[in-house]
Design an enzyme around this catalytic site. Structure first.
Site, PDB file in Angstrom:
ATOM      1  N   CYS A 128      14.175  61.751  18.223  1.00  0.00           N
ATOM      2  CA  CYS A 128      15.624  62.001  18.159  1.00  0.00           C
ATOM      3  C   CYS A 128      16.238  61.542  16.840  1.00  0.00           C
ATOM      4  O   CYS A 128      17.374  61.906  16.528  1.00  0.00           O
ATOM      5  CB  CYS A 128      16.337  61.311  19.316  1.00  0.00           C
ATOM      6  SG  CYS A 128      15.674  61.754  20.913  1.00  0.00           S
ATOM      7  N   HIS A 268      23.932  59.938  18.245  1.00  0.00           N
ATOM      8  CA  HIS A 268      22.939  60.710  19.002  1.00  0.00           C
ATOM      9  C   HIS A 268      23.473  60.911  20.415  1.00  0.00           C
ATOM     10  O   HIS A 268      23.967  59.975  21.050  1.00  0.00           O
ATOM     11  CB  HIS A 268      21.612  59.948  19.021  1.00  0.00           C
ATOM     12  CG  HIS A 268      20.584  60.587  19.894  1.00  0.00           C
ATOM     13  ND1 HIS A 268      20.308  61.932  19.847  1.00  0.00           N
ATOM     14  CD2 HIS A 268      19.765  60.068  20.845  1.00  0.00           C
ATOM     15  CE1 HIS A 268      19.369  62.217  20.736  1.00  0.00           C
ATOM     16  NE2 HIS A 268      19.022  61.103  21.358  1.00  0.00           N
ATOM     17  N   ASN A 298      20.785  65.996  25.915  1.00  0.00           N
ATOM     18  CA  ASN A 298      20.084  65.387  24.779  1.00  0.00           C
ATOM     19  C   ASN A 298      19.140  66.426  24.170  1.00  0.00           C
ATOM     20  O   ASN A 298      18.189  66.839  24.815  1.00  0.00           O
ATOM     21  CB  ASN A 298      19.309  64.165  25.298  1.00  0.00           C
ATOM     22  CG  ASN A 298      18.551  63.433  24.198  1.00  0.00           C
ATOM     23  OD1 ASN A 298      18.415  63.926  23.083  1.00  0.00           O
ATOM     24  ND2 ASN A 298      18.043  62.252  24.542  1.00  0.00           N
TER      25      ASN A 298
HETATM   26  O1  UT7 Z   1      16.941  60.301  23.149  1.00  0.00           O
HETATM   27  C1  UT7 Z   1      16.215  59.119  23.157  1.00  0.00           C
HETATM   28  C2  UT7 Z   1      16.989  58.065  23.722  1.00  0.00           C
HETATM   29  N1  UT7 Z   1      17.203  58.241  25.122  1.00  0.00           N
HETATM   30  C3  UT7 Z   1      17.959  57.397  25.734  1.00  0.00           C
HETATM   31  O2  UT7 Z   1      18.480  56.557  25.055  1.00  0.00           O
HETATM   32  C4  UT7 Z   1      18.125  57.478  27.208  1.00  0.00           C
HETATM   33  C5  UT7 Z   1      18.298  56.087  27.724  1.00  0.00           C
HETATM   34  N2  UT7 Z   1      18.371  55.906  29.150  1.00  0.00           N
HETATM   35  C6  UT7 Z   1      19.352  56.436  29.930  1.00  0.00           C
HETATM   36  O3  UT7 Z   1      20.156  57.219  29.491  1.00  0.00           O
HETATM   37  C7  UT7 Z   1      19.441  55.955  31.347  1.00  0.00           C
HETATM   38  O4  UT7 Z   1      18.581  54.863  31.516  1.00  0.00           O
HETATM   39  C8  UT7 Z   1      19.097  57.037  32.410  1.00  0.00           C
HETATM   40  C9  UT7 Z   1      20.215  58.055  32.455  1.00  0.00           C
HETATM   41  C10 UT7 Z   1      17.794  57.707  32.050  1.00  0.00           C
HETATM   42  C11 UT7 Z   1      18.983  56.387  33.767  1.00  0.00           C
HETATM   43  O5  UT7 Z   1      20.165  55.680  34.078  1.00  0.00           O
HETATM   44  P1  UT7 Z   1      20.083  54.194  34.670  1.00  0.00           P
HETATM   45  O6  UT7 Z   1      21.452  53.784  34.959  1.00  0.00           O
HETATM   46  O7  UT7 Z   1      19.299  53.390  33.662  1.00  0.00           O
HETATM   47  O8  UT7 Z   1      19.328  54.418  36.020  1.00  0.00           O
HETATM   48  P2  UT7 Z   1      17.929  53.821  36.476  1.00  0.00           P
HETATM   49  O9  UT7 Z   1      16.814  54.427  35.706  1.00  0.00           O
HETATM   50  O10 UT7 Z   1      18.018  52.324  36.481  1.00  0.00           O
HETATM   51  O11 UT7 Z   1      17.889  54.320  37.971  1.00  0.00           O
HETATM   52  C12 UT7 Z   1      18.863  53.917  38.917  1.00  0.00           C
HETATM   53  C13 UT7 Z   1      18.594  54.644  40.213  1.00  0.00           C
HETATM   54  C14 UT7 Z   1      17.140  54.603  40.656  1.00  0.00           C
HETATM   55  O12 UT7 Z   1      17.123  54.509  42.064  1.00  0.00           O
HETATM   56  P3  UT7 Z   1      16.784  53.114  42.783  1.00  0.00           P
HETATM   57  O13 UT7 Z   1      15.419  52.735  42.274  1.00  0.00           O
HETATM   58  O14 UT7 Z   1      17.854  52.182  42.330  1.00  0.00           O
HETATM   59  O15 UT7 Z   1      16.832  53.474  44.215  1.00  0.00           O
HETATM   60  C15 UT7 Z   1      16.617  55.960  40.245  1.00  0.00           C
HETATM   61  O16 UT7 Z   1      15.523  56.373  41.038  1.00  0.00           O
HETATM   62  O17 UT7 Z   1      18.919  56.030  40.056  1.00  0.00           O
HETATM   63  C16 UT7 Z   1      17.818  56.821  40.493  1.00  0.00           C
HETATM   64  N3  UT7 Z   1      17.799  58.051  39.717  1.00  0.00           N
HETATM   65  C17 UT7 Z   1      18.445  59.157  40.095  1.00  0.00           C
HETATM   66  N4  UT7 Z   1      19.214  59.437  41.178  1.00  0.00           N
HETATM   67  C18 UT7 Z   1      19.742  60.663  41.260  1.00  0.00           C
HETATM   68  C19 UT7 Z   1      17.167  58.273  38.549  1.00  0.00           C
HETATM   69  N5  UT7 Z   1      17.396  59.538  38.148  1.00  0.00           N
HETATM   70  C20 UT7 Z   1      18.197  60.093  39.094  1.00  0.00           C
HETATM   71  C21 UT7 Z   1      18.754  61.373  39.250  1.00  0.00           C
HETATM   72  N6  UT7 Z   1      19.524  61.618  40.326  1.00  0.00           N
HETATM   73  N7  UT7 Z   1      18.574  62.361  38.326  1.00  0.00           N
END
Ligand code: UT7
Length: 341
Positions: A128, A268, A298
């Protein structure tokens, strides 16, 4: 650049010169994949995607539309704005993690499509962060007078490496391309400074395990879904905020500028919460931040390139304005650039 075609090389000169962005252009595919469509594919919801990422929809290229096609379309638009023909381009740099194929370089395919027969061409891979890495490489060629005209493109068909069964990642990415023509117009404005960084110790946070020399494609690797990107989201998030803030601050420091002097900040476009956290930590107001990830998600190396083009086309950036670009991606890699438009 290519002596075979008899074009005279730019004369080497010891004194470096400023490098301007003479034109920008972008292209996104017409097909829209909305959050409601993803609700039918994986266990997710529009509400989760919107509140956790800020993304509402993304563009997905057609089966027969490849990274080089999108790159060439964005390039032609940048060339038109700059008033540059393919014949005048000395160097093409394509930043991508989704090349048409492992080799030859997508930049060579673009060279053929836009008729840039005198140009040298290569790809760079900084995920990215690739567009800023490309801008800096291009700037060096223009500043040193090795090239008169450089085409820098960020282009991705991320839909080709997205695991459409993984809700953690498939809601995040989209396809598209953005391009810039770099030249010297004799003025001091242009790319004022660039900061770049990397940390390979965290390579595992965001990667695609299969397809390289470590894990070539086999029936097993395909079955294990190793040819899709994988990300540890929350760790990546923390690193993104930290790296983007320090890169932005360093770029401003090098230009002796305060954030209040910046007209437009183009971060980004990965996650609205990352953008808001970066804005608040570098002291930027919401009005300074340019955001289009609600429409495109993204798009990796294309992200800030598309946003820069949209900001210029919409009049958000005017001649003389100071612009701060900030990127972060797999590698880990990061960077920032200050432009004077
Ligand atoms: O381009 C390169 C750089 N990229 C980035 O910088 C991306 C960085 N990361 C992010 O943007 C975020 O971490 C995400 C959007 C990918 C995830 O958000 P988060 O707030 O960090 O969520 P998480 O990964 O901690 O997941 C929280 C919960 C989990 O459920 P449990 O384990 O708490 O029950 C996930 O399984 O959300 C769940 N989850 C979803 N639920 C519904 C993860 N993806 C989804 C989804 N829909 N699509």
């Amino acid at each position: 650049m290519n002596p075979k075609h008899g074009k005279p090389r730019a004369r080497p000169h010891l004194r470096s010169r400023a490098c301007s962005i003479a034109g920008v252009g972008s292209y996104v595919p017409t097909k829209v994949l909305a959050n409601a469509d993803l609700e039918k594919m994986v266990d997710t919801s529009d509400e989760w995607i919107t509140t956790r990422t800020g993304i509402k929809e993304r563009r997905i290229s057609a089966k027969d539309e490849f990274t080089s096609d999108m790159a060439a379309k964005a390039a032609r638009r940048a060339m038109k704005m700059a008033g540059v023909t393919g014949e005048q381009i000395d160097l093409i740099i394509v930043a991508t993690i989704t090349p048409d194929m492992p080799f030859p370089a997508t930049a060579c395919l673009v060279q053929q499509k836009i008729g840039a027969r005198h140009a040298a061409a290569f790809d760079l891979e900084a995920a990215c962060s690739g567009f800023i890495y490309g801008l800096e490489i291009g700037r060096q060629f223009v500043a040193s007078r090795a090239c008169e005209t450089v085409l820098v493109i960020g282009a991705e068909k991320l839909s080709s490496i997205t695991d459409w069964k993984d809700r953690n990642t498939c809601v995040l990415f989209g396809d598209g391309a953005g391009a810039a023509i770099l030249r010297s117009d004799g003025a001091a404005r242009g790319i004022l400074t660039t900061v770049m960084g990397a940390d390979g110790s965290k390579a595992g946070l965001l990667h695609m395990p299969g397809g390289g020399s470590r894990c070539p494609a086999t029936m097993d690797s395909v079955g294990a879904r190793l040819h899709y990107l994988r990300m540890e989201g929350s760790e990546t998030f923390k690193n993104a905020v930290q790296a983007m803030c320090s890169a932005a601050k360093e770029a401003l420091r090098r230009c002796n500028l305060d954030i209040t002097q910046i007209h437009c900040v183009i971060p980004h476009q990965a996650n609205r919460r990352i953008i808001d956290a970066v804005a608040s930590r570098i002291g930027a107001t919401p009005g300074q931040m340019f955001v289009n990830l609600d429409r495109y998600g993204n798009t990796s190396a294309a992200s800030v390139a598309i946003a820069l083009d949209e900001a210029v086309a919409s009049g958000r950036i005017q001649r003389g304005d100071l612009v701060l670009l900030i990127v972060f991606g797999a590698g880990l890699t990061w960077g920032a650039a200050v432009l004077q438009w």
